[in-house]
Structure formats: C-alpha cells, structure tokens
Design a protein around this motif. Structure first.
Motif, PDB file in Angstrom:
ATOM      1  N   ASN A  29      26.820  46.425  89.008  1.00  0.00           N
ATOM      2  CA  ASN A  29      28.161  46.940  89.242  1.00  0.00           C
ATOM      3  C   ASN A  29      28.949  46.817  87.943  1.00  0.00           C
ATOM      4  OD1 ASN A  29      30.881  47.341  89.928  1.00  0.00           O
ATOM      5  ND2 ASN A  29      30.543  46.614  92.015  1.00  0.00           N
ATOM      6  N   HIS A  30      28.974  47.879  87.167  1.00  0.00           N
ATOM      7  CA  HIS A  30      29.604  47.813  85.851  1.00  0.00           C
ATOM      8  C   HIS A  30      31.115  47.628  85.949  1.00  0.00           C
ATOM      9  CE1 HIS A  30      25.900  48.672  83.803  1.00  0.00           C
ATOM     10  NE2 HIS A  30      25.727  49.796  84.449  1.00  0.00           N
ATOM     11  N   GLN A  31      31.717  48.139  86.991  1.00  0.00           N
ATOM     12  CA  GLN A  31      33.173  48.031  87.112  1.00  0.00           C
ATOM     13  C   GLN A  31      33.606  46.580  87.259  1.00  0.00           C
ATOM     14  OE1 GLN A  31      34.912  50.523  90.117  1.00  0.00           O
ATOM     15  NE2 GLN A  31      36.981  49.734  89.805  1.00  0.00           N
ATOM     16  N   SER A  32      32.943  45.833  88.136  1.00  0.00           N
ATOM     17  CA  SER A  32      33.317  44.433  88.320  1.00  0.00           C
ATOM     18  C   SER A  32      32.979  43.611  87.079  1.00  0.00           C
ATOM     19  CB  SER A  32      32.604  43.854  89.552  1.00  0.00           C
ATOM     20  OG  SER A  32      31.193  43.881  89.384  1.00  0.00           O
ATOM     21  N   ARG A  33      31.859  43.941  86.451  1.00  0.00           N
ATOM     22  CA  ARG A  33      31.470  43.231  85.228  1.00  0.00           C
ATOM     23  C   ARG A  33      32.469  43.505  84.122  1.00  0.00           C
ATOM     24  NH1 ARG A  33      29.515  38.866  82.859  1.00  0.00           N
ATOM     25  NH2 ARG A  33      28.106  39.265  81.118  1.00  0.00           N
ATOM     26  N   ARG A  34      32.884  44.749  83.985  1.00  0.00           N
ATOM     27  CA  ARG A  34      33.853  45.115  82.957  1.00  0.00           C
ATOM     28  C   ARG A  34      35.171  44.368  83.169  1.00  0.00           C
ATOM     29  NH1 ARG A  34      33.626  50.175  83.749  1.00  0.00           N
ATOM     30  NH2 ARG A  34      35.542  50.458  84.960  1.00  0.00           N
ATOM     31  N   SER A  35      35.590  44.267  84.399  1.00  0.00           N
ATOM     32  CA  SER A  35      36.841  43.569  84.708  1.00  0.00           C
ATOM     33  C   SER A  35      36.738  42.089  84.351  1.00  0.00           C
ATOM     34  CB  SER A  35      37.172  43.727  86.195  1.00  0.00           C
ATOM     35  OG  SER A  35      37.390  45.082  86.521  1.00  0.00           O
ATOM     36  N   ALA A  36      35.587  41.491  84.662  1.00  0.00           N
ATOM     37  CA  ALA A  36      35.400  40.064  84.370  1.00  0.00           C
ATOM     38  C   ALA A  36      35.438  39.789  82.876  1.00  0.00           C
ATOM     39  CB  ALA A  36      34.081  39.587  84.960  1.00  0.00           C
ATOM     40  N   LEU A  37      34.956  40.735  82.087  1.00  0.00           N
ATOM     41  CA  LEU A  37      34.859  40.515  80.641  1.00  0.00           C
ATOM     42  C   LEU A  37      36.179  40.684  79.909  1.00  0.00           C
ATOM     43  CD1 LEU A  37      31.443  42.296  79.969  1.00  0.00           C
ATOM     44  CD2 LEU A  37      31.935  39.853  79.688  1.00  0.00           C
ATOM     45  N   THR A  38      37.208  41.144  80.591  1.00  0.00           N
ATOM     46  CA  THR A  38      38.503  41.262  79.917  1.00  0.00           C
ATOM     47  C   THR A  38      39.069  39.887  79.566  1.00  0.00           C
ATOM     48  OG1 THR A  38      39.701  41.299  82.033  1.00  0.00           O
ATOM     49  CG2 THR A  38      39.047  43.430  81.082  1.00  0.00           C
ATOM     50  N   GLU A  39      38.579  38.850  80.231  1.00  0.00           N
ATOM     51  CA  GLU A  39      39.059  37.493  79.980  1.00  0.00           C
ATOM     52  C   GLU A  39      38.329  36.808  78.824  1.00  0.00           C
ATOM     53  OE1 GLU A  39      41.686  36.370  81.571  1.00  0.00           O
ATOM     54  OE2 GLU A  39      41.735  38.271  82.697  1.00  0.00           O
ATOM     55  N   GLY A  40      37.220  37.395  78.385  1.00  0.00           N
ATOM     56  CA  GLY A  40      36.459  36.783  77.296  1.00  0.00           C
ATOM     57  C   GLY A  40      34.990  37.150  77.407  1.00  0.00           C
ATOM     58  N   GLN A  41      34.207  36.667  76.446  1.00  0.00           N
ATOM     59  CA  GLN A  41      32.783  36.974  76.440  1.00  0.00           C
ATOM     60  C   GLN A  41      31.956  35.753  76.074  1.00  0.00           C
ATOM     61  OE1 GLN A  41      31.305  39.280  73.022  1.00  0.00           O
ATOM     62  NE2 GLN A  41      33.390  39.303  72.177  1.00  0.00           N
ATOM     63  N   GLU A  42      30.734  35.727  76.564  1.00  0.00           N
ATOM     64  CA  GLU A  42      29.778  34.662  76.248  1.00  0.00           C
ATOM     65  C   GLU A  42      28.399  35.285  76.045  1.00  0.00           C
ATOM     66  OE1 GLU A  42      29.898  31.759  79.352  1.00  0.00           O
ATOM     67  OE2 GLU A  42      31.695  30.769  78.552  1.00  0.00           O
ATOM     68  N   PRO A  43      28.208  36.072  75.003  1.00  0.00           N
ATOM     69  CA  PRO A  43      26.882  36.683  74.782  1.00  0.00           C
ATOM     70  C   PRO A  43      25.838  35.600  74.562  1.00  0.00           C
ATOM     71  CG  PRO A  43      28.261  36.896  72.826  1.00  0.00           C
ATOM     72  CD  PRO A  43      29.148  36.380  73.909  1.00  0.00           C
ATOM     73  N   GLN A  63      19.618  44.566  79.144  1.00  0.00           N
ATOM     74  CA  GLN A  63      20.761  43.675  79.311  1.00  0.00           C
ATOM     75  C   GLN A  63      22.028  44.503  79.496  1.00  0.00           C
ATOM     76  OE1 GLN A  63      20.207  40.405  79.650  1.00  0.00           O
ATOM     77  NE2 GLN A  63      18.033  40.822  79.246  1.00  0.00           N
ATOM     78  N   GLY A  64      23.031  43.876  80.088  1.00  0.00           N
ATOM     79  CA  GLY A  64      24.241  44.603  80.437  1.00  0.00           C
ATOM     80  C   GLY A  64      25.444  44.244  79.590  1.00  0.00           C
ATOM     81  N   LEU A  65      26.606  44.657  80.083  1.00  0.00           N
ATOM     82  CA  LEU A  65      27.862  44.402  79.386  1.00  0.00           C
ATOM     83  C   LEU A  65      28.055  42.904  79.153  1.00  0.00           C
ATOM     84  CD1 LEU A  65      30.241  46.790  81.388  1.00  0.00           C
ATOM     85  CD2 LEU A  65      29.442  47.112  79.038  1.00  0.00           C
ATOM     86  N   GLY A  66      28.398  42.541  77.925  1.00  0.00           N
ATOM     87  CA  GLY A  66      28.724  41.154  77.627  1.00  0.00           C
ATOM     88  C   GLY A  66      27.547  40.247  77.379  1.00  0.00           C
ATOM     89  N   ASP A  67      26.320  40.754  77.516  1.00  0.00           N
ATOM     90  CA  ASP A  67      25.142  39.895  77.369  1.00  0.00           C
ATOM     91  C   ASP A  67      24.743  39.690  75.904  1.00  0.00           C
ATOM     92  OD1 ASP A  67      24.815  39.490  80.100  1.00  0.00           O
ATOM     93  OD2 ASP A  67      23.543  41.263  80.326  1.00  0.00           O
ATOM     94  N   LEU A  68      24.885  40.744  75.091  1.00  0.00           N
ATOM     95  CA  LEU A  68      24.399  40.688  73.717  1.00  0.00           C
ATOM     96  C   LEU A  68      25.521  40.982  72.724  1.00  0.00           C
ATOM     97  CD1 LEU A  68      21.058  42.700  74.090  1.00  0.00           C
ATOM     98  CD2 LEU A  68      21.405  40.224  74.317  1.00  0.00           C
ATOM     99  N   PHE A  69      25.492  40.265  71.607  1.00  0.00           N
ATOM    100  CA  PHE A  69      26.396  40.532  70.486  1.00  0.00           C
ATOM    101  C   PHE A  69      25.560  41.292  69.462  1.00  0.00           C
ATOM    102  CE2 PHE A  69      28.742  39.672  66.615  1.00  0.00           C
ATOM    103  CZ  PHE A  69      30.064  39.645  67.018  1.00  0.00           C
ATOM    104  N   VAL A  70      25.760  42.598  69.390  1.00  0.00           N
ATOM    105  CA  VAL A  70      24.860  43.463  68.626  1.00  0.00           C
ATOM    106  C   VAL A  70      25.471  43.907  67.301  1.00  0.00           C
ATOM    107  CG1 VAL A  70      23.509  45.593  68.655  1.00  0.00           C
ATOM    108  CG2 VAL A  70      23.827  44.285  70.773  1.00  0.00           C
TER     109      VAL A  70
END
Length: 209
Positions: A29-43, A63-70
């Motif tokens: 669910n990219h929408q919920s994941r995208r919303s969660a990542l607005t608070e920060g990231q932990e790749p 891997q999905g949103l927020g998983d990798l720092f590319v």
C-alpha cells in the motif's frame, strides 16, 4: 535499526524474488507508506550504483519507499559528493550497510577501456573525462596482463576491479566512514548485477561467518 548482516540478507532475499518474478512490491500500500514517511526515514541500506537505466536498485532488490538510500552515478564511481552522501545517511539515519553496485556491460568501463586502448583524436568532454579518469586507475593494470588479448574477459575483470576500487575508496575516503567501519557500525560490500540474469553477486568485503 537492523544489523548489516540482516540488511544484506534482506537485499539478497529481495533479489531472489526479483529474479523469480515473485516481487512483493505490487502488493504494498504505497499511499499509507508514503504518508508514514513524511515524518522521517530509516533506510536499511545505502546503494551506490550506476546511473544505467537498466539497474534501478529498488526494483532489483524488490524494496519499497523508504527502504534504500540510493546514490546513482555513471560507473558507480566515488567522488566527494558520493562520500558526503554516504556519510549523511550513515550518520544521520544509522544505516548499517553500503553496497557498491556495478553491473555487466557497464558503459563507463567500456568507455574507459576504449580510451586506454585507442585514445580519441577528438577531445572528449571534460565532464565525461572526469568519469573516465576515476575509473581508469582501477583497470589500467589489467591492460598489462594477458587479459588484454581477451576483450570479454578484460571487460568482466575491469567491471569488478572498478567496484572493488570504489568500495575501497569509500572505506578509506573519510575519517567518519573509517570510524563507523572500525566500530562495526557500517559494512561496505561490492556487488555486480547481471543484466542477463537479474542476479546480484556480492563478491567484495562480505562478512566472514
């Protein structure tokens, strides 16, 4: 944050899914994941890869949103901006793993070999040569071996030599990264993606069991 070994295992498992065609990304669910990542990231991993359009790290490792720092740049070379980007992610987010990801048929390596074998009579762009000149030291010595008589083997060895050189430059390119590596907080490994099979082979700096 997970350990470097766990991060590495997660990438390996993701690549196996990619190769087998059982990617899990379509079910996220990219929408919920995208919303969660607005608070920060932990790749959980930093990927220094080539800019080649055929090697998108998130897809290759499933891997999905927020998983990798590319970080992507032609020839997966290491310059100050790449070192700074690794420093940023490792120190700011505590990301424990860096993968230098090369790939078969790398255009930057081919261009460097061509320059070494037949320097162009027409001066290349200064910006393009800045990439070639960073790849050159890692593969120049190969031209002095019997590999110069076998072009395909030369290219294969050159691609891996370039990955090893970039990984080594990262390990010793900054006091901050060296400290993180020495303290066991950061692992830097080298890998090669096969355009032909989709498989990623981790071959440099792997932890010993």
């Amino acid at each position: 944050m997970i350990t470097a070994r766990e991060a590495l295992q997660r990438l390996q498992e993701g690549n196996r899914r990619f190769v087998s065609g059982t990617s899990r990304l379509d079910g996220l669910n990219h929408q919920s994941r995208r919303s969660a990542l607005t608070e920060g990231q932990e790749p959980f991993a930093i990927i220094l890869g080539c800019a080649d359009s055929r090697v998108p790290a998130e897809i290759v490792f499933d891997q999905g949103l927020g998983d990798l720092f590319v970080i992507r740049i032609a020839g997966n070379i290491v310059a100050p901006s790449q070192i700074g980007s690794v420093e940023f992610a490792a120190s700011r987010f505590g990301t424990p793993l860096v993968v230098v990801l090369g790939h078969t048929q790398c255009g930057a390596v081919h261009a460097t070999l061509e320059e070494l074998m037949r320097p162009s009579p027409t001066p290349q762009s200064r910006n393009l040569m800045s990439i070639v000149n960073r790849v050159r030291p890692s593969i120049e010595t190969l031209m002095e071996t019997d590999l110069r008589h076998d072009h395909d083997a030369l290219v294969e060895h050159a691609i891996r030599a370039n990955v090893r050189a970039s990984a080594n430059q990262l390990r010793h390119g900054s006091a901050l990264i060296e400290e993180l590596v020495d303290d066991g907080k950061l692992l830097i490994v080298g890998a090669e993606y096969s355009l032909e099979t989709g498989m990623v082979d981790f071959f440099d700096g792997m932890p010993q069991d």
